[in-house]
Write an enzyme that holds these catalytic residues in place. Structure first.
Site, PDB file in Angstrom:
ATOM      1  N   ASP A 137       0.856  -1.199   0.000  1.00  0.00           N
ATOM      2  CA  ASP A 137       0.000   0.000   0.000  1.00  0.00           C
ATOM      3  C   ASP A 137       0.886   1.241   0.000  1.00  0.00           C
ATOM      4  O   ASP A 137       2.027   1.202   0.438  1.00  0.00           O
ATOM      5  CB  ASP A 137      -0.932   0.026   1.211  1.00  0.00           C
ATOM      6  CG  ASP A 137      -0.186   0.254   2.517  1.00  0.00           C
ATOM      7  OD1 ASP A 137       0.952  -0.249   2.613  1.00  0.00           O
ATOM      8  OD2 ASP A 137      -0.719   0.896   3.422  1.00  0.00           O
ATOM      9  N   GLU A 138       0.329   2.342  -0.493  1.00  0.00           N
ATOM     10  CA  GLU A 138       0.997   3.643  -0.452  1.00  0.00           C
ATOM     11  C   GLU A 138       2.466   3.543  -0.871  1.00  0.00           C
ATOM     12  O   GLU A 138       3.361   4.035  -0.184  1.00  0.00           O
ATOM     13  CB  GLU A 138       0.877   4.236   0.964  1.00  0.00           C
ATOM     14  CG  GLU A 138      -0.584   4.416   1.374  1.00  0.00           C
ATOM     15  CD  GLU A 138      -0.799   4.959   2.779  1.00  0.00           C
ATOM     16  OE1 GLU A 138       0.113   4.825   3.613  1.00  0.00           O
ATOM     17  OE2 GLU A 138      -1.874   5.506   3.038  1.00  0.00           O
TER      18      GLU A 138
END
Length: 457
Positions: A137-138
């Site tokens: 994620d991210e």
């Protein structure tokens, strides 16, 4: 229903986690999502990744065996993009952007070899795994390194394809080396991709996406559409991720259970409108830091009432007076407040004394010190910074506030001592130091300084 334990900050002692497991099971958890980060006992060339307070292999084996005995599935989570690895000088050459420990360089063979070695060490300590969460994620700055820029200049190459090829490489390794284990990924890097890009990548056949949203008012329609989109791309199952703490303020000390309960109720609505065979489960996340470099947010013992409310709501399909009574009984609390931070009821769950003392500190320490230093007319008028620097005071004025200052200081020192003792049962020294330096010392030192200045004057 997986309870996420984020161990990248204030990782509880193994004995405390073992005490909490039966309660999690009774509340409705069916598994744990363990985000070890630097608390995993890495060995060999990876040993430098271990924090000083990392769990020992023996502690972890005992904890995992206790979890199995409680009927809890364990899902390890390796948080690629690996900030906790790339911050080390020895691994800095594997960064995508030289100055930033945010993403691995996906073009380096050695980067994939590192990922494989980490997966192998984690797998070696776990038995009978069904899922393995590979993060993703991210992943900021992926595609911004020199090699990536060259790769992106070639025809048809895009940042999306770069991200997917990285996920695919890790998932393929898991699938080939551990064929009974299904990889899970956070879905935020996939959300904006076209169905065509996703379908053609081959990733949907390899992983299950975990759709996360921690808001109290998530857009149910858009989540249902997202599930349908993922299904059309070829993903066999999806997961949801809600939050029971760590999602409403980077330096928050107390969770607001009502916010997190509303988040679960919204996810129940999404589940109600989803095909029954398309949903694998939900992870209740409990972030302990927003990322590897940020401060601590709500500690685990402090958030157990919020977790209890959330788990029971998911298990019972909603929240009612009867569910509330059940939570109170399981936590040993006489009155559970969900829409205020004030917990007046003590509780008998493991670590409940920490909740009581943290509540006291959060609500009254700073405000009581500020009241004396900034709003007491004798302090602001006759013992200002000017007077304190020059040690000037009229003797009669001292009697108006010195006794108050001394009694306030001794009261807070006693509370902090109790909190320190309670925390030592659950946390290692580094976590206690960090929490105290962030939340206690600024106000307590100001008060101590005032008392010292008075003595000198």
């Amino acid at each position: 229903r997986l309870v996420h334990l984020d161990l990248k900050g204030a990782a509880p002692r193994a004995q405390y986690l073992e005490q909490v497991l039966p309660l999690l099971r009774a509340l409705g958890a069916t598994g744990l999502l363990l985000e070890y980060e630097d608390t995993f006992p890495y060995a060999g060339p990876l040993e430098l990744l271990r924090a000083p307070h990392a769990y020992s292999p023996a502690e972890l084996r005992a904890l995992l065996s206790r979890a199995r005995a409680q009927g809890l599935d364990v899902v390890p989570l390796l948080p690629f993009p690996l900030q906790f690895v790339l911050k080390h000088r020895e691994f800095a050459h594997l960064r995508e952007v030289k100055a930033l420990p945010n993403a691995l360089n996906p073009h380096k063979e050695e980067a994939l070899a590192l990922v494989k070695a980490m997966i192998d060490q984690v797998m070696a300590l776990h038995e009978d795994l069904r899922w393995f969460h590979i993060g993703c994620d991210e992943v900021y700055y992926l595609g911004e390194g020199e090699e990536s820029k060259q790769w992106l200049q070639q025809q048809d190459n895009t940042p999306e394809k770069l991200c997917l090829s990285h996920i695919k490489a890790v998932a393929t390794y898991l699938a080939s080396s551990y064929p009974t284990v299904t990889p899970i990924v956070w879905d935020d890097m996939l959300r904006g991709m076209s169905e065509e890009t996703l379908a053609e990548s081959g990733v949907p056949q390899l992983v299950q996406p975990m759709i996360w949203d921690y808001a109290a008012d998530i857009n149910v329609d858009s989540k249902v559409q997202l599930m349908e989109k993922y299904r059309r791309c070829g993903f066999s199952k999806v997961w949801f991720a809600s939050a029971f703490k760590g999602a409403t303020g980077v330096n928050q000390c107390l969770p607001l259970a009502g916010h997190h309960l509303r988040n679960q109720l919204q996810w129940l609505q999404v589940a109600g409108r989803s095909p029954a065979d398309g949903l694998e489960g939900i992870a209740l996340t409990g972030w302990q830091r927003y990322d590897h470099f940020s401060v601590l947010c709500e500690l685990l013992p402090v958030a157990i009432p919020s977790l209890a409310v959330c788990l029971q709501a998911l298990k019972n399909g909603g929240y009612s007076e009867k569910v509330k009574e059940n939570v109170e009984k399981l936590l040993g609390m006489s009155n559970l407040e969900i829409d205020t931070y004030m917990s007046t009821s003590l509780g008998t769950f493991p670590g409940s004394n920490i909740l009581t003392l943290v509540t006291q500190v959060s609500f009254y320490l700073k405000s009581s010190v500020d009241e004396l230093l900034e709003r007491n007319r004798y302090v602001t008028g006759w013992f200002s910074p000017y007077h304190r620097k020059r040690k000037i005071i009229h003797p009669i004025i001292m009697h108006h506030f010195q006794p108050d200052a001394i009694s306030l200081l001794s009261k807070w020192n006693a509370v902090v001592q109790d909190l320190q003792a309670a925390m030592e049962q659950v946390f290692h020294r580094c976590a206690i130091e960090e929490w105290m330096e962030e939340n206690v010392h600024p106000s307590l030192q100001k008060l101590q300084q005032l008392v010292d200045d008075l003595d000198e004057a």
